[in-house]
Write an enzyme that holds these catalytic residues in place. Sequence first.
Site, short mmCIF file in Angstrom:
data_model
loop_
_atom_site.label_atom_id
_atom_site.label_comp_id
_atom_site.label_asym_id
_atom_site.label_seq_id
_atom_site.Cartn_x
_atom_site.Cartn_y
_atom_site.Cartn_z
N LYS A 172 0.96 -1.24 -0.06
CA LYS A 172 -0.05 -0.03 0.14
C LYS A 172 1.10 1.23 -0.01
CE LYS A 172 -1.54 2.96 2.07
NZ LYS A 172 -1.34 4.59 1.74
N GLY A 203 -4.59 3.50 -1.83
CA GLY A 203 -5.86 4.22 -1.35
C GLY A 203 -5.28 4.88 0.02
N GLY A 205 -4.47 5.65 3.88
CA GLY A 205 -3.76 5.06 5.03
C GLY A 205 -5.08 4.75 6.10
N VAL A 208 -7.97 2.00 3.68
CA VAL A 208 -7.52 0.84 2.96
C VAL A 208 -6.29 0.37 3.54
CG1 VAL A 208 -6.21 1.58 1.11
CG2 VAL A 208 -7.33 -0.69 0.94
N GLY A 209 -5.63 1.40 4.12
CA GLY A 209 -4.41 1.04 4.84
C GLY A 209 -4.70 0.12 6.37
N CYS A 281 14.56 10.69 5.98
CA CYS A 281 14.13 10.24 7.54
C CYS A 281 15.41 10.42 8.24
CB CYS A 281 13.64 8.77 7.52
SG CYS A 281 14.47 7.73 6.53
N GLU A 381 10.42 16.46 14.15
CA GLU A 381 10.80 16.33 12.85
C GLU A 381 10.16 17.04 12.09
OE1 GLU A 381 9.48 12.76 10.76
OE2 GLU A 381 11.38 12.48 10.16
P1 NAD Z 1 2.98 8.93 6.81
O1 NAD Z 1 2.98 8.45 8.22
O2 NAD Z 1 2.09 10.13 6.59
O3 NAD Z 1 2.54 7.91 5.74
C1 NAD Z 1 3.36 6.77 5.50
C2 NAD Z 1 2.25 5.64 4.99
O4 NAD Z 1 1.41 5.12 6.04
C3 NAD Z 1 1.46 6.06 3.89
O5 NAD Z 1 1.33 4.89 3.09
C4 NAD Z 1 0.10 6.25 4.69
O6 NAD Z 1 -0.99 6.32 4.04
C5 NAD Z 1 0.04 5.10 5.70
N1 NAD Z 1 -0.77 5.38 6.75
C6 NAD Z 1 -0.91 6.57 7.34
N2 NAD Z 1 -1.85 6.25 8.64
C7 NAD Z 1 -2.24 5.13 8.57
C8 NAD Z 1 -2.88 4.23 9.32
N3 NAD Z 1 -3.83 4.58 10.26
N4 NAD Z 1 -3.34 2.83 8.79
C9 NAD Z 1 -2.43 2.53 7.88
N5 NAD Z 1 -1.70 3.15 7.18
C10 NAD Z 1 -1.41 4.38 7.45
O7 NAD Z 1 4.37 9.46 6.56
P2 NAD Z 1 4.85 10.09 5.01
O8 NAD Z 1 4.53 11.67 5.08
O9 NAD Z 1 4.25 9.38 3.94
O10 NAD Z 1 6.51 10.08 5.20
C11 NAD Z 1 6.96 10.83 5.95
C12 NAD Z 1 7.51 9.98 7.23
O11 NAD Z 1 8.12 8.87 6.99
C13 NAD Z 1 8.48 10.90 8.18
O12 NAD Z 1 8.17 10.94 9.42
C14 NAD Z 1 9.94 10.07 7.88
O13 NAD Z 1 10.76 10.17 8.82
C15 NAD Z 1 9.19 8.67 7.82
N6 NAD Z 1 10.35 7.76 7.23
C16 NAD Z 1 11.17 6.80 7.90
C17 NAD Z 1 12.00 6.10 7.33
C18 NAD Z 1 12.68 5.12 7.87
O14 NAD Z 1 13.39 4.31 7.34
N7 NAD Z 1 12.84 5.34 9.24
C19 NAD Z 1 12.16 6.57 5.81
C20 NAD Z 1 11.42 7.16 5.19
C21 NAD Z 1 10.41 8.00 5.74
#
Ligand code: NAD
Length: 476
Positions: A172, A203, A205, A208-209, A281, A381
């Site tokens: 996803k 879709g 988060g 569908v997540g 990240c 962050e």
């Molecule tokens: P986000 O948490 O908003 O979304 C990440 C994914 O999670 C998306 O696909 C989103 O649709 C899904 N999601 C969100 N809430 C959900 C839920 N309740 N249930 C299921 N799925 C859900 O993050 P973002 O804005 O896409 O990415 C940035 C963040 O990711 C930053 O905090 C960054 O530090 C982190 N990040 C971490 C790493 C690592 O390897 N540690 C790498 C890259 C990014």
Amino acid sequence: MRVHSDLYIGGQWVAATGTDVIEVVNPSTEEVFASVPAASKDDADAAVAAARGAFESWSQLSIDERTDYVEKIAAAMAERSEEIAALVSAEQGMPIANARRVQAGLPTMVMQSYVGIGREYAAAEPERVGNSMVVEEPIGVCTFITPWNYPLHQIVGKVAPALVAGCTMIVKPSSETPLNAFVLAEIMHEVGVPAGVFNLVTGAGRTVGEALCVHPDVDMISITGSTEAGARIAELGAPTVKRICQELGGKSANVILESADISKAVPAGITGMMLNCGQTCTALTRMIVPRSRQDEVVDLAVEALNSLSMGDPTSDEHFLGPMVSASQKTTVQDYIRTGIDEGARLVAGGPDDPEGYDVGFYVQPTIFADVDNSMVIAQEEIFGPVLCIIPADSDDDAIAIANDSPFGLSGAVWADTDDNAIAAARRLRTGQVMVNGGRFNPLAPFGGYKASGNGRELGRAGLDEFLETKAIQLPA
Ligand code: NAD
């Protein structure tokens, strides 16, 4: 306009059950240039059923047979690398020269790395402990939830080891950057990965997540994303006792010790931090420097920043592009205002739109000096091109400041000798540390301490995440 109306489930492109779509916006032009389905819970259930159905036969193939598929996938990715770079650049905003290297080259390299890891894993003999034979087996059906900043790399970091391990999966991807995942699904289809092993569902988060995370037929969830989403997913998986792997946020420190050569450390720190406009990240967003040298550091930092050009991501010339989305731009500019209000000293950039950028989610790359580590801009962050220079009174103070963070993903240390830098690196509570400019290594374990996550990706450690351990007790 690039319209995807199908999801990839059970080895076929199938129409989503609903008609809702997610529009994909080019962050440089603000134009909608593609759309993908906003899948429903029914689509999620169908994808899990397909992955469950494929698990038995896929897990029974030999490791070498599965690794053969990984080898073919890596080759197909390499063939399509220019297309992948252009696509990720268009959906995510990274300028094309860097996108070629990082958004297309890196995931291909990681996929390829699992060929060697798979061959070694296939050749290993089961461990013997007394009268027991210890074997490793795939954990089962996996849900992969991924973000937008290095979108294909983050998908591949999960998919490649899961394939080698013998797991089946549902991906996803982020709604900001879903297009590259369709290319990967096309590749899976072309190279003949058996139906149901890899499934793609796009879709939100929250809908569908979450459906993919609570499903009782899912054995493991691996998320890369924000700490909030990672914590939520752990809650969703808890009632059915799923394995949870979390790669989450960071606020990493670049510790420049008293003995370091700041003329090397500072420019390297700026370039590394500003890659992908700070939407990394592991970005080293807190530069911790000897208080007595802060003014020199500021001069070097501003000079290095001025050497990075910003502009149209399709041009080969630029290093800095736009933020991924309008909301990310607002978040970053709000944090810059917070920094000013908190009393940090603005030495480059600022909260206003950069001059000449009426279109596109561009922000000014920004540097603050005299930042106190207790400030919001040093603790949270930001995920944008905002550097905090934090003065420290001694090397011990610098390390204490570095560790005074809820996060523990990455870090860096600069010192006169590698031994001195390594000694300080051992005191940082983080999953990786670069010493004296050491580079990112895609074969080394990658992951975080504290609120930055649980589990490790990449290399052999990344494969271990997908394995269960079984002890077979043999008769005497
Ligand atoms: P986000 O948490 O908003 O979304 C990440 C994914 O999670 C998306 O696909 C989103 O649709 C899904 N999601 C969100 N809430 C959900 C839920 N309740 N249930 C299921 N799925 C859900 O993050 P973002 O804005 O896409 O990415 C940035 C963040 O990711 C930053 O905090 C960054 O530090 C982190 N990040 C971490 C790493 C690592 O390897 N540690 C790498 C890259 C990014």
